[in-house]
Design an enzyme around this catalytic site. Structure first.
Site, short mmCIF file in Angstrom:
data_model
loop_
_atom_site.label_atom_id
_atom_site.label_comp_id
_atom_site.label_asym_id
_atom_site.label_seq_id
_atom_site.Cartn_x
_atom_site.Cartn_y
_atom_site.Cartn_z
N GLU A 249 0.79 -1.59 -0.10
CA GLU A 249 0.01 0.12 -0.06
C GLU A 249 1.13 1.26 0.35
O GLU A 249 0.91 1.68 0.83
CB GLU A 249 -0.66 0.15 1.21
CG GLU A 249 -2.21 -1.01 1.61
CD GLU A 249 -2.82 -0.85 1.74
OE1 GLU A 249 -2.71 -0.29 3.04
OE2 GLU A 249 -4.24 -1.26 2.18
N GLU B 43 -5.71 -7.66 -1.67
CA GLU B 43 -5.91 -7.65 0.29
C GLU B 43 -7.28 -7.77 -0.22
O GLU B 43 -8.05 -5.88 -1.01
CB GLU B 43 -5.42 -6.66 0.49
CG GLU B 43 -4.17 -6.97 1.60
CD GLU B 43 -3.52 -5.71 2.49
OE1 GLU B 43 -4.47 -5.59 3.32
OE2 GLU B 43 -2.43 -5.70 3.12
C1 IPT Z 1 -4.19 -2.91 4.73
C2 IPT Z 1 -2.73 -3.55 5.07
O1 IPT Z 1 -2.45 -2.79 3.71
C3 IPT Z 1 -2.60 -4.55 5.72
O2 IPT Z 1 -1.82 -5.03 6.20
C4 IPT Z 1 -3.83 -4.50 7.27
O3 IPT Z 1 -2.75 -3.47 7.61
C5 IPT Z 1 -4.87 -4.17 6.70
O4 IPT Z 1 -5.28 -3.36 5.71
C6 IPT Z 1 -6.19 -3.88 7.78
O5 IPT Z 1 -6.37 -4.61 8.52
S1 IPT Z 1 -4.69 -0.90 5.34
C7 IPT Z 1 -5.89 -0.16 4.63
C8 IPT Z 1 -7.03 -1.12 5.16
C9 IPT Z 1 -5.54 0.93 4.67
#
Ligand code: IPT
Length: 964
Positions: A201, A289
């Site tokens: 990110e 993700e």
């Molecule tokens: C995204 C991250 O890449 C991951 O590592 C983890 O933090 C996840 O969210 C939340 O659990 S951050 C995104 C929601 C802005």
């Protein structure tokens, strides 16, 4: 993630939009990109991709992966358990972060052994048959301490996540260790790694040269699979790394449409529509993700998070990604969350449990979300035409309350139709007739969307030897066994279903079970009409095709199926694998009660976990085995407790000659101290857990007040003694959000000096115990968050002269348990938490029977477990409410810090993973109670979460005792 992600994100999104930073397509031509092919020993595979999907040896793959954090499960054999559960849910991949700080206690020092043996982890993924998206950062976020950075990076000058030389040296060091491990496990070398994710990110304060160098390091280490990136938050952020300097081959999008308010699980879509957008015209759409759980930021407990991201959400949002966006690559965050054992937590967002409301619980139990993953995963990984689709004309709906969207495979013409409410959040019960121009003709198909739901319906599909013309039921999976096809279709309970199959002549339909009507129209269409109720079975023979056993069930019935290779199995709590040799089916399976397990094959014998079970054959040529349930489990009471208080550091005469002198006047931290010297724990190499300070000054007798400031990270406290007299405790401060102004007075604590305590001219000793709750992350890449100090940031005594300080944290890094396991409490420095510590001189008393005072008190107990072999009995340590002052308890099992209980906190049950726990043998439990006043802890008990016959063999994780 920030503490208030929603606010934070909105602010940043607004800033990006205002800056004109909205994403625009690059318009690059669609080409097939080939990753370089390497060979070594094992059969190598070719990994390529185009705008539709990834391909392995030219075969399209729909990558359906779940995120898993090995570092949150300190028992390598249980990695296998979780990986097998992920595989059995229908996933064909896992997405793995690699955690720099977990492996590196100090610059130049790296450890990849024991619970850190990621080579072993990658071997297990190969054995489980799961593709891996390797995500080594260097930054990973993940609500873990420092966002995965080692704490020593706080002392490295230069902005992290940039091409600053100091940081560059540091991250190249990490990559030089992790990349070769990943490289040798690539599919291109016969391993499992299908893609490599660069950074995480990386959307704010970006530096393209850095992004490019991370990839250059990977290529130089032999990474030849496609490089991906998980773009922050939705597709509106820039840069997307889809083009220009630093671009990756397959840019993906992270999306958390439900956000993180687990106290309001019914409020949907607070972060938007959650449809993953295409970032590149020549790479697949990648939901890198996709939300599959939630951070419990407001401490609602994990069940609220599980509900917020439950099966209905999964149906509506995940299926939209398949059809609305045509995504063929998915990483569901998380499939199993695990535990922030030791000091793994990033304190602003999480506590010990990282259950995350995931499909597989922290105690490795399967939930309703697991069932939904299975329904979707078996479908997406069975139906090959889904790997290459374009938007297509959708069937028309005669009622606007039912919305349709479609995609079709340009080669096979197979159609996939999303059926849902126009407003995805509505829970209406809507019905419509679809007029469906399918590849085999035009059909009128009645559909019903009951409550929050969405369906993907299929038409024009060559299903094994069959032809599925159209269906209002969803396809779970199908297989071919013993010369016939078996297919499973399912739908909402009690709702009518209709399926049309094509034949060259009238087939014979035999309804074996349930109520199914069939009509043949003379034009090749065999129409079946039924209600989804239980599991109906229909055998269709003749008609110019090989036989088909069609199973028509409810959603609940569909979730009972498992598929291992070509074998279809029904029943049991979990079927890890199934194979057939001769006349015998061999299952590896877990059961939580005696139950029937049916295998859709003509075998007559069955073994389960190696032992034969009684079987019977059915008239529809399947075999049913009677599988025994678990044996009775007995857990010991926790008795034989001994206790001793500590904190000798508070006494004026304590010998601190070996402690580190704290006399620095400068710091790398962007936050400057209120007083000198600099007392930041990290600056003196003490990075985790508690630190002690002892300050000496010559009393004037005029001292009126001790004035302190401490940053502990959210939720921490510190405690103060003057000349051995307890002055009290204060809440540690935080420096949280990057855009919040720096707090000029963090964690203030003012303590009146008792009159007469200090004598003019005599040396006075101020002792302060500060807890470090973990390090901030750096998700906006501006460095100030992660470099925020821990420990004292200001210290003075009104009326006194200068103070000479000493500091002491972790005595030495535990070689086996790693840098995050223990801090600088006296008991930790002297091994009170370890097996074998001689506690015989301690006072016999259990926590519940003994009031503790302010400061630190230890309790130790030993217990023997004799859990039945061949079983999986996950245990937790349960805390009763306790009494009196606020207190917190560090939990050590066989020397491993498995969490911190905090009074008033959201967590009372702490996972004790097998492996750390000797399932058949002696265990040591040690508790360090840090109380702010008079308090009673507990009562404390062992609790079995479940009992399954089955499981995986779990070896004891080495847990060395006290050596000196
Ligand atoms: C995204 C991250 O890449 C991951 O590592 C983890 O933090 C996840 O969210 C939340 O659990 S951050 C995104 C929601 C802005």
């Amino acid at each position: 993630m920030p503490g208030s992600p929603r606010t934070k994100l909105t602010v940043l999104l607004a800033a990006f939009a205002a800056a004109g930073g909205l994403w625009a397509p690059t318009g690059a031509a669609a080409t097939e990109k080939t990753a370089e092919t390497a060979t070594a020993g094992k059969p190598a595979h070719r990994v390529t991709y185009d705008r539709y999907s990834m391909m392995v040896d030219g075969r399209r793959v729909l990558l359906w992966s779940g995120e898993f954090h090995y570092f949150r499960l300190p028992s390598p054999d249980l990695w296998r358990d979780v990986l097998e559960k992920i595989k059995a849910a229908g996933f064909n991949g896992v997405s793995l972060y690699f955690h720099w700080g977990y492996h590196s206690p100090a610059p130049g020092v790296y450890d990849f052994t024991g619970v850190r043996d990621v080579d072993r982890l990658l071997r297990m993924t190969e054995e489980a048959g799961l593709y891996v998206v390797a995500r080594p950062g260097p930054y990973i976020n993940a609500e873990t301490t420092g966002g995965g950075f080692p704490a020593w990076l706080k002392n490295v000058p230069g902005r992290a996540r940039s091409s600053d030389p100091g940081y560059t040296r540091a991250y190249r060091e990490w990559l030089s260790h992790i990349n070769p491990i990943i490289a040798r496990h690539q599919l291109t070398r016969g391993g499992s790694v299908i893609a490599y994710n660069a950074e995480n990110e990386y959307a704010a304060n970006t530096d393209a040269a850095y992004m490019q160098d991370v990839q250059k390091q990977a290529r130089a280490a032999g990474i030849d699979v496609p490089i991906t990136h998980n773009q922050c938050c939705d597709a509106s952020w820039t840069p997307t790394w889809a083009s220009g300097q630093g671009a990756v081959q397959i840019p993906g999008v992270d999306d958390y449409p439900q956000a993180f308010e687990c106290r309001e699980p019914d409020v949907w879509g607070t972060w938007g529509e959650g449809v993953t957008e295409r970032l590149s015209d020549d790479a697949p759409v990648y939901a890198a993700e996709y939300q599959a759980g939630a951070i419990d930021g407001n401490k609602a407990g994990c069940e609220g998070c599980r509900e917020l991201t439950g099966p209905n959400f999964m149906k509506v949002y995940y299926k939209s990604n398949l059809i609305t966006s045509g995504a063929t690559m998915f990483g569901y965050y998380m499939s199993f969350g695990g535990t922030n054992w030791g000091r793994l937590a990033q304190p602003n967002d999480v506590y010990t449990s990282y259950d995350y409301g995931a499909a597989i619980t922290e105690n490795r139990q399967l939930t309703g979300k697991y069932d939904e993953f299975k329904r979707q995963g078996l479908f997406t990984t069975t139906v090959a035409p889904l790997t290459k689709t374009d938007p297509a004309a959708a069937p028309s709906s005669d009622d606007a309350a039912v919305h349709t969207e479609a995609r079709a495979n340009p080669d096979t013409r197979t159609q996939f139709v999303l059926v849902r409410h126009p407003d995805r959040k509505t829970d209406a019960d809507a019905s419509a007739d679809l007029t469906w121009n399918a590849p085999d003709g035009t059909y009128k198909v009645p559909v019903r969307v009951k409550g929050r739901d969405a369906k993907v319906l299929v038409a024009g599909y060559d299903m094994g030897g069959q032809r599925l013309a159209v269906s209002s039921s969803e396809l779970l999976t199908h297989t071919t066994a013993g010369g016939r096809d078996v297919a499973v279709l399912y739908g909402t309970e009690d709702v009518p279903g209709m399926t049309v199959l094509r034949y060259t002549s009238k087939p014979t339909v035999k309804v074996l079970d349930g109520d199914v009507r069939s009509t043949y129209d003379g034009n090749g269409n065999l129409q079946l009409d039924y209600d989804h109720r239980g599991l109906a079975r229909v055998l269709i023979t003749g008609g110019g095709r090989r036989p088909l056993l069609l199973l028509l069930g409810t959603e609940a019935e569909a979730a009972k199926f498992w598929k291992s290779g070509d074998l279809l199995v029904r029943g049991g709590t979990l079927v890890r694998s199934a194979k057939i040799t001769g006349n015998t089916v061999h299952l590896r399976a877990d059961t939580d009660r005696a139950t029937d397990v049916e295998v859709f094959t003509n075998a007559s014998r069955m073994t389960v976990n190696g032992a034969p079970v009684p079987t019977r054959n059915t008239s529809d040529r399947t075999v049913i085995g009677r599988v025994p349930g678990p044996a009775k489990v007995r857990l010991p009471e926790l008795t034989g407790w001994r206790t001793a208080s500590e904190a000798p550091e508070a006494a004026p005469g304590f010998d601190d000659r070996t402690w580190t002198v704290a006399d620095r006047t400068t710091t790398v931290s962007p936050i400057k101290p209120k007083t000198l010297p600099v007392l930041y724990a990290d600056d003196y190499g003490y990075h985790h857990g508690h630190v002690w300070y002892r300050g000496r000054f010559t009393a004037t007798g005029e001292e009126s007040e001790v004035r302190l400031n401490a940053i502990t990270g959210k939720g921490g406290i510190y405690q103060v003694w003057l000349n051995g007299r307890y002055l009290g405790s204060a809440a540690g401060g935080e420096q949280k959000d990057s855009d919040a102004p720096i707090n000029p007075d963090p964690g203030p604590g003012n303590f009146t000096v008792p009159s007469g305590l200090l004598k003019k001219g005599e040396t006075a000793v101020l002792s302060v115990l500060v807890e470090n709750m973990g390090h901030n992350d750096d998700w906006t890449a501006e460095d100030t968050r992660q470099k925020q100090p821990r420990g004292l940031v200001g210290a003075s005594v009104a009326g006194a002269g200068p103070i000479a300080w000493k500091i002491q944290g972790t005595a030495k890094t535990d070689r086996v348990r790693g840098p995050l396991n223990n801090g600088g409490l006296y008991g930790e420095r002297t091994g009170r938490h370890l097996p074998g510590f001689a506690d015989r001189s301690w006072t016999p008393a259990s926590p519940a029977a003994r009031q503790v005072g302010p400061g630190v008190t230890w309790f130790r107990s030993g217990f023997r477990l004799d859990l039945p072999k061949g079983h999986d009995v996950p245990l937790t340590l349960r805390f009763g409410g306790g009494n009196g002052a606020e207190h917190r308890v560090l939990i050590y099992v066989n020397g491993w810090n498995l969490g911190e209980y905090v009074t008033g906190g959201p967590q009372r049950d702490f996972t004790l993973p097998a492996g750390i726990l000797r399932q058949r043998g002696a265990n040591t439990l040690a508790l360090a109670v840090v109380a702010e006043g008079q308090a009673t802890v507990g009562p404390i008990s062992l609790n079995a979460v479940a009992a399954h016959r089955g499981g995986v063999p779990v070896n004891d994780v080495p847990s060395p005792g006290r050596t000196s």
